[in-house]
Design an enzyme around this catalytic site. Structure first.
Site, PDB file in Angstrom:
ATOM      1  N   SER A 144       0.827  -1.206   0.000  1.00 21.17           N
ATOM      2  CA  SER A 144       0.000   0.000   0.000  1.00 21.17           C
ATOM      3  C   SER A 144       0.867   1.265   0.000  1.00 21.17           C
ATOM      4  O   SER A 144       1.688   1.420  -0.899  1.00 21.17           O
ATOM      5  CB  SER A 144      -0.958  -0.054   1.194  1.00 21.17           C
ATOM      6  OG  SER A 144      -1.954   0.923   1.098  1.00 21.17           O
ATOM      7  N   ASP A 177      -9.796  -4.989  -4.483  1.00 20.37           N
ATOM      8  CA  ASP A 177      -9.179  -4.040  -3.536  1.00 20.37           C
ATOM      9  C   ASP A 177     -10.004  -2.749  -3.498  1.00 20.37           C
ATOM     10  O   ASP A 177     -10.095  -2.047  -4.498  1.00 20.37           O
ATOM     11  CB  ASP A 177      -7.742  -3.739  -3.988  1.00 20.37           C
ATOM     12  CG  ASP A 177      -6.944  -2.941  -2.963  1.00 20.37           C
ATOM     13  OD1 ASP A 177      -7.557  -2.130  -2.236  1.00 20.37           O
ATOM     14  OD2 ASP A 177      -5.716  -3.128  -2.893  1.00 20.37           O
ATOM     15  N   HIS A 196      -7.824  -5.529   0.259  1.00 19.06           N
ATOM     16  CA  HIS A 196      -6.617  -4.684   0.283  1.00 19.06           C
ATOM     17  C   HIS A 196      -5.455  -5.302   1.049  1.00 19.06           C
ATOM     18  O   HIS A 196      -4.305  -4.985   0.783  1.00 19.06           O
ATOM     19  CB  HIS A 196      -6.967  -3.316   0.878  1.00 19.06           C
ATOM     20  CG  HIS A 196      -5.825  -2.337   0.870  1.00 19.06           C
ATOM     21  ND1 HIS A 196      -5.157  -1.985  -0.290  1.00 19.06           N
ATOM     22  CD2 HIS A 196      -5.203  -1.662   1.868  1.00 19.06           C
ATOM     23  CE1 HIS A 196      -4.202  -1.124   0.001  1.00 19.06           C
ATOM     24  NE2 HIS A 196      -4.200  -0.913   1.299  1.00 19.06           N
TER      25      HIS A 196
END
Length: 371
Positions: free
Chosen positions: A219, A306, A345
């Site tokens: 991320s 995601d 995610h």
């Protein structure tokens, strides 16, 4: 006394006064209690709508006037979830083969580091001190430097689960909280986060001998990872591979696609109000630019479902990297995870395919490293 015959008057004999009942109200002038309530409810609702509209319009101006707000929302370093973790005790998270260190990248900055040893060393690791763990980096096992995303700490649940998976696959895992996160001291900034990562990488390399060192970013950590690896390639000390999990192209495109921005996406001047303050704060995380200067094997992992970093941004980054001249002698691989798997995610670590993907990809990287 008795009432008079049919006049409707009540006679009070005490004082001789006639008390008449109140005249009945005309039906036309009468309002039902329901209508009054409805009017009151509508009035309150109208007030609430006007207030919400005022807040909605005020927020962009507030963000524009105070770019530090946007920086806080990018980093979310003040969100400590789960909160009651003692980061000095990784064993509380089931990491019984992990040592907690503190390193000092520069003056007035201290960062908390966890080092988890590979499964083969678990038994030997019990009760050992920091020196033993540092020496263990020189044993013949590859090392993964893990760079986490925004919010939370190195003790976040999904992060801990990934350390366990990687450790069971035979990797050392070294992870840390950037300055301003967890128990690390300092103020967060993109430059500072990158410098912290560089310091930990050099600390690993000073102890890992000939063992491969891989960099894994997740991320927002993918932005730190490409900043770091670009710098390492420029000084000709590249890592043995770079793994990007749920990456974006750059922070502006990510902010535009983030679920938080949905209610403002079509607001007039969205870029000027919301994206320019991020840039003003010196936050770029330009993965799409950085990959043009990176020369090492690259693996991108992204789940199609995601909700935080859209899948299409990871795919776009892969397309940029795959056509970049800097990767012409290196493997570039993109692994999508189908929506039905539900990895979203941060749950790619659950994939039963992950050990095979890493073995095949990093096996090739090690081969390139040694020849």
């Amino acid at each position: 006394g008795r009432g008079g015959g049919g006049s409707g008057a009540v006679v009070c004999e005490e004082r001789g006064r006639v008390i008449r009942p109140p005249a009945p109200q005309q039906p036309a002038a009468r309002e039902s209690p329901g209508a009054g309530r409805r009017y009151g409810l509508w009035f309150r609702l109208r007030k609430l709508i006007i207030w919400l509209l005022g807040v909605y319009i005020a927020i962009p101006f507030l963000v524009k006037l105070c770019p530090a707000i946007q920086a806080k929302l990018v980093f979310l370093n003040f969100v400590r979830v789960p909160y009651f973790i003692d980061l000095k005790r990784p064993q509380d998270q089931g990491l019984n083969h992990t040592c907690n260190y503190y390193l000092q990248p520069e003056e007035d900055v201290t960062i908390g580091v966890w080092h988890t040893v590979p499964a083969a060393l678990w038994k030997n690791a019990r009760g050992k001190d920091q020196l033993w763990f540092e020496d263990a980096l020189g044993s013949s096992h590859p090392v993964i430097l893990y760079l986490h995303g925004n919010a939370g700490t190195r003790g976040g649940d999904h992060r801990v689960e990934l350390y366990k998976v990687l450790s069971s696959l035979g990797y050392h895992v070294v992870t840390f909280d950037y300055r301003g996160w967890g128990d690390s001291i300092g103020s967060p900034s993109e430059r500072g986060m990158t410098y912290d990562a560089l310091h930990v990488f050099d600390w690993i390399k000073a102890r890992s001998g000939e063992n491969p060192v891989y960099i894994w970013g997740h991320s927002l950590g993918t932005g730190v990872a490409t900043n770091l690896v670009r710098r390492l390639c420029e000084r000709e000390t590249p890592p043995d591979a770079l793994i990007l999990e749920s990456p974006f192209t750059n922070i502006r495109e990510e902010a535009r696609s983030h679920p938080f921005s949905v209610i403002y996406r079509y607001f007039p001047g969205f870029d000027w109000f919301f994206l320019d303050p991020i840039t003003t704060s010196g936050i770029k995380f330009a993965n799409d630019e950085n990959v043009k200067y990176i020369s090492c094997s690259l693996l991108i992992l992204h789940a199609e479902d995601d909700p935080v970093v859209p899948f299409h941004l990871g795919k776009k980054l892969y397309n940029i990297a795959a056509t970049s001249r800097s990767f012409r002698d290196y493997k570039v691989q993109f692994v999508p995870f189908h929506t039905d798997l539900g990895y979203r995610h941060k749950y790619i670590y659950r994939s039963p395919e992950l050990p095979r993907i890493l073995r095949e990809f990093l096996g090739k990287s090690e081969h390139e490293h040694h020849h």
